[in-house]
Design a protein around this motif. Structure first.
Motif, PDB file in Angstrom:
ATOM      1  N   TYR A  83       0.861  -1.176   0.000  1.00  0.00           N
ATOM      2  CA  TYR A  83       0.000   0.000   0.000  1.00  0.00           C
ATOM      3  C   TYR A  83       0.903   1.232   0.000  1.00  0.00           C
ATOM      4  CZ  TYR A  83      -4.170  -2.777   1.213  1.00  0.00           C
ATOM      5  OH  TYR A  83      -5.230  -3.667   1.203  1.00  0.00           O
ATOM      6  N   LEU A  84       0.689   2.128  -0.968  1.00  0.00           N
ATOM      7  CA  LEU A  84       1.541   3.293  -1.148  1.00  0.00           C
ATOM      8  C   LEU A  84       0.719   4.569  -1.058  1.00  0.00           C
ATOM      9  CD1 LEU A  84       2.860   1.314  -4.021  1.00  0.00           C
ATOM     10  CD2 LEU A  84       4.622   2.403  -2.656  1.00  0.00           C
ATOM     11  N   LEU A  85       1.077   5.447  -0.129  1.00  0.00           N
ATOM     12  CA  LEU A  85       0.410   6.738   0.002  1.00  0.00           C
ATOM     13  C   LEU A  85       0.919   7.700  -1.068  1.00  0.00           C
ATOM     14  CD1 LEU A  85       0.589   7.040   3.887  1.00  0.00           C
ATOM     15  CD2 LEU A  85      -1.280   6.116   2.503  1.00  0.00           C
ATOM     16  N   ASP A  86       0.227   8.833  -1.234  1.00  0.00           N
ATOM     17  CA  ASP A  86       0.541   9.759  -2.331  1.00  0.00           C
ATOM     18  C   ASP A  86       0.524   9.002  -3.653  1.00  0.00           C
ATOM     19  OD1 ASP A  86       0.886  12.303  -1.022  1.00  0.00           O
ATOM     20  OD2 ASP A  86       2.753  11.553  -0.193  1.00  0.00           O
ATOM     21  N   GLY A  87      -0.548   8.251  -3.847  1.00  0.00           N
ATOM     22  CA  GLY A  87      -0.621   7.344  -4.989  1.00  0.00           C
ATOM     23  C   GLY A  87      -0.482   8.015  -6.345  1.00  0.00           C
ATOM     24  N   ASN A  88      -0.944   9.257  -6.498  1.00  0.00           N
ATOM     25  CA  ASN A  88      -0.797   9.963  -7.781  1.00  0.00           C
ATOM     26  C   ASN A  88       0.680  10.114  -8.130  1.00  0.00           C
ATOM     27  OD1 ASN A  88      -3.252  10.787  -6.281  1.00  0.00           O
ATOM     28  ND2 ASN A  88      -3.740  11.920  -8.141  1.00  0.00           N
ATOM     29  N   ALA A  89       1.479  10.565  -7.154  1.00  0.00           N
ATOM     30  CA  ALA A  89       2.907  10.771  -7.391  1.00  0.00           C
ATOM     31  C   ALA A  89       3.639   9.451  -7.555  1.00  0.00           C
ATOM     32  CB  ALA A  89       3.518  11.578  -6.244  1.00  0.00           C
ATOM     33  N   VAL A  90       3.242   8.437  -6.792  1.00  0.00           N
ATOM     34  CA  VAL A  90       3.873   7.116  -6.933  1.00  0.00           C
ATOM     35  C   VAL A  90       3.672   6.583  -8.341  1.00  0.00           C
ATOM     36  CG1 VAL A  90       3.720   4.703  -6.224  1.00  0.00           C
ATOM     37  CG2 VAL A  90       3.766   6.494  -4.493  1.00  0.00           C
ATOM     38  N   LEU A 110       0.350  -3.686  -6.076  1.00  0.00           N
ATOM     39  CA  LEU A 110       0.579  -2.301  -5.646  1.00  0.00           C
ATOM     40  C   LEU A 110      -0.765  -1.617  -5.470  1.00  0.00           C
ATOM     41  CD1 LEU A 110       3.515  -1.273  -8.017  1.00  0.00           C
ATOM     42  CD2 LEU A 110       3.590  -2.528  -5.854  1.00  0.00           C
ATOM     43  N   VAL A 111      -0.993  -1.082  -4.286  1.00  0.00           N
ATOM     44  CA  VAL A 111      -2.227  -0.376  -3.964  1.00  0.00           C
ATOM     45  C   VAL A 111      -1.852   1.090  -3.770  1.00  0.00           C
ATOM     46  CG1 VAL A 111      -4.240  -0.293  -2.442  1.00  0.00           C
ATOM     47  CG2 VAL A 111      -3.029  -2.462  -2.794  1.00  0.00           C
ATOM     48  N   MET A 112      -2.010   1.879  -4.815  1.00  0.00           N
ATOM     49  CA  MET A 112      -1.562   3.274  -4.805  1.00  0.00           C
ATOM     50  C   MET A 112      -2.742   4.176  -4.436  1.00  0.00           C
ATOM     51  SD  MET A 112       0.843   2.908  -8.220  1.00  0.00           S
ATOM     52  CE  MET A 112      -0.205   1.611  -8.917  1.00  0.00           C
ATOM     53  N   ILE A 113      -2.733   4.661  -3.208  1.00  0.00           N
ATOM     54  CA  ILE A 113      -3.856   5.412  -2.661  1.00  0.00           C
ATOM     55  C   ILE A 113      -3.617   6.903  -2.871  1.00  0.00           C
ATOM     56  CG2 ILE A 113      -5.256   5.859  -0.624  1.00  0.00           C
ATOM     57  CD1 ILE A 113      -4.231   3.206   0.525  1.00  0.00           C
ATOM     58  N   GLY A 114      -4.394   7.491  -3.754  1.00  0.00           N
ATOM     59  CA  GLY A 114      -4.237   8.903  -4.064  1.00  0.00           C
ATOM     60  C   GLY A 114      -5.553   9.644  -3.960  1.00  0.00           C
ATOM     61  N   TYR A 115      -5.683  10.690  -4.770  1.00  0.00           N
ATOM     62  CA  TYR A 115      -6.868  11.541  -4.745  1.00  0.00           C
ATOM     63  C   TYR A 115      -7.400  11.718  -6.160  1.00  0.00           C
ATOM     64  CZ  TYR A 115      -5.340  12.376  -0.004  1.00  0.00           C
ATOM     65  OH  TYR A 115      -4.956  12.192   1.305  1.00  0.00           O
ATOM     66  N   PHE A 186       4.834  13.388   5.551  1.00  0.00           N
ATOM     67  CA  PHE A 186       3.619  13.181   6.323  1.00  0.00           C
ATOM     68  C   PHE A 186       3.107  11.752   6.134  1.00  0.00           C
ATOM     69  CE2 PHE A 186       1.977  17.825   6.802  1.00  0.00           C
ATOM     70  CZ  PHE A 186       2.733  17.970   7.950  1.00  0.00           C
ATOM     71  N   GLY A 187       3.343  11.185   4.957  1.00  0.00           N
ATOM     72  CA  GLY A 187       2.992   9.786   4.734  1.00  0.00           C
ATOM     73  C   GLY A 187       3.801   8.858   5.617  1.00  0.00           C
ATOM     74  N   GLY A 188       5.073   9.207   5.873  1.00  0.00           N
ATOM     75  CA  GLY A 188       5.895   8.434   6.800  1.00  0.00           C
ATOM     76  C   GLY A 188       5.393   8.557   8.221  1.00  0.00           C
ATOM     77  N   LEU A 189       4.948   9.763   8.595  1.00  0.00           N
ATOM     78  CA  LEU A 189       4.313   9.971   9.892  1.00  0.00           C
ATOM     79  C   LEU A 189       3.082   9.087  10.023  1.00  0.00           C
ATOM     80  CD1 LEU A 189       3.584  11.618  12.511  1.00  0.00           C
ATOM     81  CD2 LEU A 189       2.511  13.293  10.987  1.00  0.00           C
TER      82      LEU A 189
END
Length: 318
Positions: A83-90, A110-115, A186-189
């Motif tokens: 699962y990867l945050l900032d999915g658009n950029a990933v 890969l689960v790319m979670i974006g907006y 912030f994704g690491g946080l």
């Protein structure tokens, strides 16, 4: 956690300029850039892509999640899942060679979670979703960006577990013992906050350049909570940052800049050491030489893919 160690950690975070957003102004991502053409558009051998938009709640932006599913029969236990945050950029930065290299092991889903936007980063949405609020508070404000509301991390964890994860399970077979969460800044946080508050959600946590000092060092209190109630099963944490990460002000001289870098790296090591003392938490750490805060987003991605696929990590990890 030892009080003296906590005080030292907080003092180092403050001295390094990490009690707010880490990184120099030049290293911050350009919030106006768009995704452009991605592998979801062009395709890549060995993977197939699909996506879904999840409605927003309480006026929040809708989430868009991209899946990259290995184009092969799942192993008996299912695929690993990253699962990867900032999915658009990933998705925008994902490279074909990173994926084809995974054929040597077990390629992960890969689960790319974006907006639901064409922008690489949605600053306001991620600011809210990725940051926790102190206990008893509904939200929190960053003194440097008071126009942005934070504090939605607990709700976002719930959204991932109750809404996104069941959808992933409906699309392919996933091994629950090989689920991983990756996030930068912030994704690491958020990744560390999830570990501390819901350690069963994932088996592997990969925080990159985490904002350790958010909300008056709130993460240290979350770490205390995890220490008091350790995970029931072995959990791996791969935590990293660049050794050139620093927030620079115009009045700082070269010596002060270097001292901030040193303090930030020391605070990072101290946090990793404290985390490593918790039973059943296995910590791996790495400082990337010569890299700043923004650089770490792309630098850490291919290594995360390899780790979750089961390939040998770079020897620089300790």
């Amino acid at each position: 956690m030892d009080r003296q160690r906590r005080r030292l950690s907080q003092a180092l975070l403050a001295a390094a300029g990490l009690l707010v957003l880490p990184g120099t102004a030049a290293a911050r991502p350009d919030m106006t850039r768009t995704m452009g053409t991605t592998l979801a558009d062009t395709g890549v051998p060995g993977y197939r892509f699909e996506s879904r938009v999840f409605p927003g709640s309480e006026g929040r932006r809708r989430h868009r999640v991209w899946l990259a599913i290995p184009d092969r029969t799942p192993p008996p236990a299912g695929f690993p899942a990253l699962y990867l945050l900032d999915g658009n950029a990933v998705l925008s930065r994902l490279r074909p060679e990173w994926l084809t290299a995974l054929d040597e092991a077990t390629p992960p889903v890969l689960v790319m979670i974006g907006y639901d936007t064409d922008l690489l980063f949605d600053g306001e949405a991620r600011h809210y979703d990725y940051t926790p609020a102190p206990e008893g508070q509904a939200s929190v404000r960053d003194a440097r960006r008071p126009q942005r509301e934070g504090g939605g991390a607990a709700a976002f964890i719930e959204r991932i577990e109750s809404t996104i994860t069941p959808w992933v399970a409906s699309r392919t077979q996933v091994d629950p013992n090989r689920k991983a969460l990756w996030g930068h800044s912030f994704g690491g946080l958020f990744t560390l906050f999830t570990l501390c508050t819901r350690p069963r959600a994932f088996r592997i946590y990969l925080p990159v350049s985490p904002s350790l000092g958010w909300a008056d060092n709130l993460l240290q209190h979350s770490l205390d909570h995890l220490a008091a109630q350790p995970p029931e099963r072995n959990t791996a944490v791969w935590i990293c940052r660049g050794d050139e990460e620093v927030r620079i002000t115009k009045v700082m001289n070269a010596e002060q800049i270097q001292q901030r870098k040193n303090n930030g790296n020391t605070a990072f090591r101290l946090f990793a050491d404290n985390l490593d003392r918790i039973p059943r938490v296995e910590v791996h750490r790495r400082l990337y030489p010569g890299l700043g805060h923004g650089d770490m987003f792309s630098a850490a991605l291919p290594e995360a893919l390899r780790i979750v696929a089961g390939l040998a990590p770079d020897p620089a990890w300790s």
